[in-house]
Design a protein around this motif. Structure first.
Motif, mmCIF file in Angstrom:
data_model
loop_
_atom_site.group_PDB
_atom_site.id
_atom_site.type_symbol
_atom_site.label_atom_id
_atom_site.label_comp_id
_atom_site.label_asym_id
_atom_site.label_seq_id
_atom_site.Cartn_x
_atom_site.Cartn_y
_atom_site.Cartn_z
ATOM 1 N N ASN A 103 0.917 -1.234 0.043
ATOM 2 C CA ASN A 103 -0.019 -0.155 0.011
ATOM 3 C C ASN A 103 0.863 1.147 -0.025
ATOM 4 O O ASN A 103 0.344 2.370 -0.180
ATOM 5 C CB ASN A 103 -1.064 -0.090 1.172
ATOM 6 N N ASP B 271 2.411 6.794 -0.335
ATOM 7 C CA ASP B 271 0.992 6.586 -0.039
ATOM 8 C C ASP B 271 0.376 6.015 -1.523
ATOM 9 O O ASP B 271 -0.167 7.229 -2.053
ATOM 10 C CB ASP B 271 0.285 7.160 0.820
ATOM 11 N N ASN C 197 -2.718 4.863 -1.589
ATOM 12 C CA ASN C 197 -4.154 5.137 -1.385
ATOM 13 C C ASN C 197 -4.845 6.619 -1.115
ATOM 14 O O ASN C 197 -5.842 6.887 -0.610
ATOM 15 C CB ASN C 197 -4.485 4.127 -0.264
ATOM 16 N N ASP C 198 -3.849 7.511 -1.042
ATOM 17 C CA ASP C 198 -4.158 8.769 -0.854
ATOM 18 C C ASP C 198 -4.372 9.810 -2.258
ATOM 19 O O ASP C 198 -3.282 10.004 -2.833
ATOM 20 C CB ASP C 198 -3.143 9.580 -0.304
ATOM 21 N N ILE D 205 -4.478 -1.000 -3.919
ATOM 22 C CA ILE D 205 -5.455 -0.014 -3.495
ATOM 23 C C ILE D 205 -6.770 -0.541 -2.882
ATOM 24 O O ILE D 205 -7.254 -1.563 -3.199
ATOM 25 C CB ILE D 205 -6.012 0.651 -4.927
ATOM 26 N N ALA E 279 -12.570 1.666 -1.290
ATOM 27 C CA ALA E 279 -13.213 3.206 -1.349
ATOM 28 C C ALA E 279 -14.432 3.410 -2.166
ATOM 29 O O ALA E 279 -14.886 2.253 -2.604
ATOM 30 C CB ALA E 279 -11.739 4.121 -2.063
ATOM 31 N N THR F 124 -13.130 7.711 -5.578
ATOM 32 C CA THR F 124 -11.810 7.886 -5.481
ATOM 33 C C THR F 124 -11.038 6.525 -5.746
ATOM 34 O O THR F 124 -9.938 6.768 -5.986
ATOM 35 C CB THR F 124 -11.760 7.389 -3.506
ATOM 36 N N THR F 125 -11.640 5.506 -5.848
ATOM 37 C CA THR F 125 -10.881 4.468 -6.749
ATOM 38 C C THR F 125 -10.418 4.861 -8.047
ATOM 39 O O THR F 125 -9.359 4.515 -8.588
ATOM 40 C CB THR F 125 -12.001 3.081 -6.557
ATOM 41 N N LEU G 50 -7.480 7.051 -8.002
ATOM 42 C CA LEU G 50 -6.333 6.400 -7.848
ATOM 43 C C LEU G 50 -5.641 5.572 -8.802
ATOM 44 O O LEU G 50 -4.620 5.503 -9.294
ATOM 45 C CB LEU G 50 -6.656 5.541 -6.443
ATOM 46 N N HIS H 228 -10.597 -1.608 6.516
ATOM 47 C CA HIS H 228 -11.626 -1.289 5.442
ATOM 48 C C HIS H 228 -12.798 -0.251 6.060
ATOM 49 O O HIS H 228 -13.409 -0.891 6.919
ATOM 50 C CB HIS H 228 -11.679 -2.289 4.555
ATOM 51 N N VAL I 80 -5.259 6.765 5.310
ATOM 52 C CA VAL I 80 -5.891 5.464 5.339
ATOM 53 C C VAL I 80 -5.667 5.105 6.612
ATOM 54 O O VAL I 80 -4.502 4.489 6.743
ATOM 55 C CB VAL I 80 -5.637 4.599 4.199
#
Length: 381
Positions: free
Chosen positions: A48, A54, A56-57, A84, A87, A91-92, A95, A133, A281
């Motif tokens: 991750n 990151d 996931n940000d 990932i 989300a 957001t997904t 990303l 999650h 996250v």
């Protein structure tokens, strides 16, 4: 230009490896090779982030993925599948779009990141199984939604972790099985559901033994059917915190090293100094003196603080594995799983992804000395 590296393979053979940008050109026996380990570059299929970087940000710049690829070279990782987590749709999409842009802009990043791992949001919402999650975004599989993400990712999504017990999960698996590696994880699936998932084309278990409630039925739980199901390769987090040594050893003996993959599951705070942090996250997270990551003020793990090289060291120390077995699980097995037939192996014709390491006085894995990525030696580490 042809270069040469010398050292000892995981099974102790002294070799001289001649390589170039075209790949490994020649491997010859070299009995007087230096006492340095010479191994294929490591392949991490679940990560991750690392060292504050990151994936996931969504507020981070697209170029950060390129930074992550290069930082991981310092940990012997030459191939990575950025992961990932669950989300919302927007957001997904953001990303995976960002990752696709980074791969398109930099051939080195595209090489180091052959694909992405989508862990969720099609997982169990039950406490314990869902892990860290967000329950608000967990949902049933949606083929149309995934198709949008895959398009936004320019086809780079290569692994999807889901819970087979969710509505539509088996049909989703059947539909995608030839396109991606579908994995069971964050799941409370019954034995019948696990076997049906494998029959539908499921091929992987994400961090087997984790993302489960603390207490389970001793016989009827999701672990046993995943262990017995030969179609499933087991992903194992060998950081010394996620799995006790005996559990880790039992899993490897049950599956065999050709059906086990070492993964780091490293979070963005992996490799950071001990202390309290706030992350995009996970929120408030403490990095312990032992390198573990925990939700602040709780005993609950918030991802892993280890690199795959750290996991390789632990698996051959407290984990009790022979070096050649552990190396296979961190190189050849993940390469085979993802169809990377020219990576993760020390043989003529393979890509020249190579790492050279010292040995400790006790014979363990020491420090990284040299990293070669796709035939190019990188800055000394």
């Amino acid at each position: 230009m042809t270069e040469v590296l010398e050292g000892r393979t995981a099974d102790g053979r002294g070799v001289r490896v001649r390589y170039s940008a075209a790949g490994i050109e020649e491997i010859t026996d070299h009995p007087t090779a230096p006492d340095l380990l010479l191994l294929p570059g490591l392949i991490d299929i679940q990560l991750n982030g690392y060292a504050g970087l990151d994936v996931n940000d969504p507020t981070r710049p697209a170029g950060e993925l390129s930074d992550l690829v290069r930082v991981l070279w310092q940990q012997g990782v030459t191939t990575v599948y950025p992961t990932i987590i669950s989300a919302d749709d927007a957001t997904t999409t953001a990303l995976v779009t960002r990752a696709a842009a980074a791969r398109a802009a930099d051939p080195t990043t595209a090489y180091g990141v052959p694909g992405l791992h989508l862990e969720g949001p099609y997982i169990s919402s039950v406490e314990g199984a869902r892990g860290a999650h967000d329950p608000a975004v967990i949902r049933d599989p949606d083929l149309d939604e995934f198709a949008r993400w895959q398009k936004a990712a320019s086809g780079a999504i290569a692994i999807v972790t889901l819970a087979p017990e969710r509505k539509g999960a088996l049909e989703f698996t059947r539909h995608l099985a030839e396109e991606v590696v579908v994995s069971v994880g964050h799941s409370l699936a019954t034995a019948d559901e696990v076997h049906a998932f494998a029959a539908a084309g499921g091929r992987l278990s994400t961090h087997l033994g984790n993302a489960l409630p603390v207490q389970l039925d001793r016989h009827y739980n999701p672990i046993w059917p995943q262990l017995v199901e030969d179609a499933l390769t087991a992903g194992l987090i060998a950081d010394g915190h996620h799995l006790p040594a005996d559990t880790f050893a039992a899993f490897v003996r049950a599956k065999g090293p050709t059906r086990c993959v070492l993964t780091s599951d490293a979070a963005a705070l992996a490799g950071c100094a001990p202390g309290d942090y706030t992350t995009a996250v996970g929120g408030a997270v403490t990095v312990g003196p032992d390198g573990s990551l925990r939700l602040q003020g709780t005993p609950y793990l918030a991802g892993s603080g280890a690199s795959l090289l750290d996991c390789l060291r632990w698996s051959t120390g407290p984990g009790g594995l022979p070096l050649d077995t552990a190396v296979t699980m961190a190189t050849t097995t993940p390469a085979n799983l993802l169809g990377l037939t020219d990576r993760g192996r020390l043989e003529v014709g393979a890509r020249a992804d190579l790492i050279q390491l010292t040995r400790t006085p006790e014979g363990g894995i020491g420090d990284l000395v040299t990293v070669v990525v796709n035939g190019t030696p990188q800055t000394a580490v």
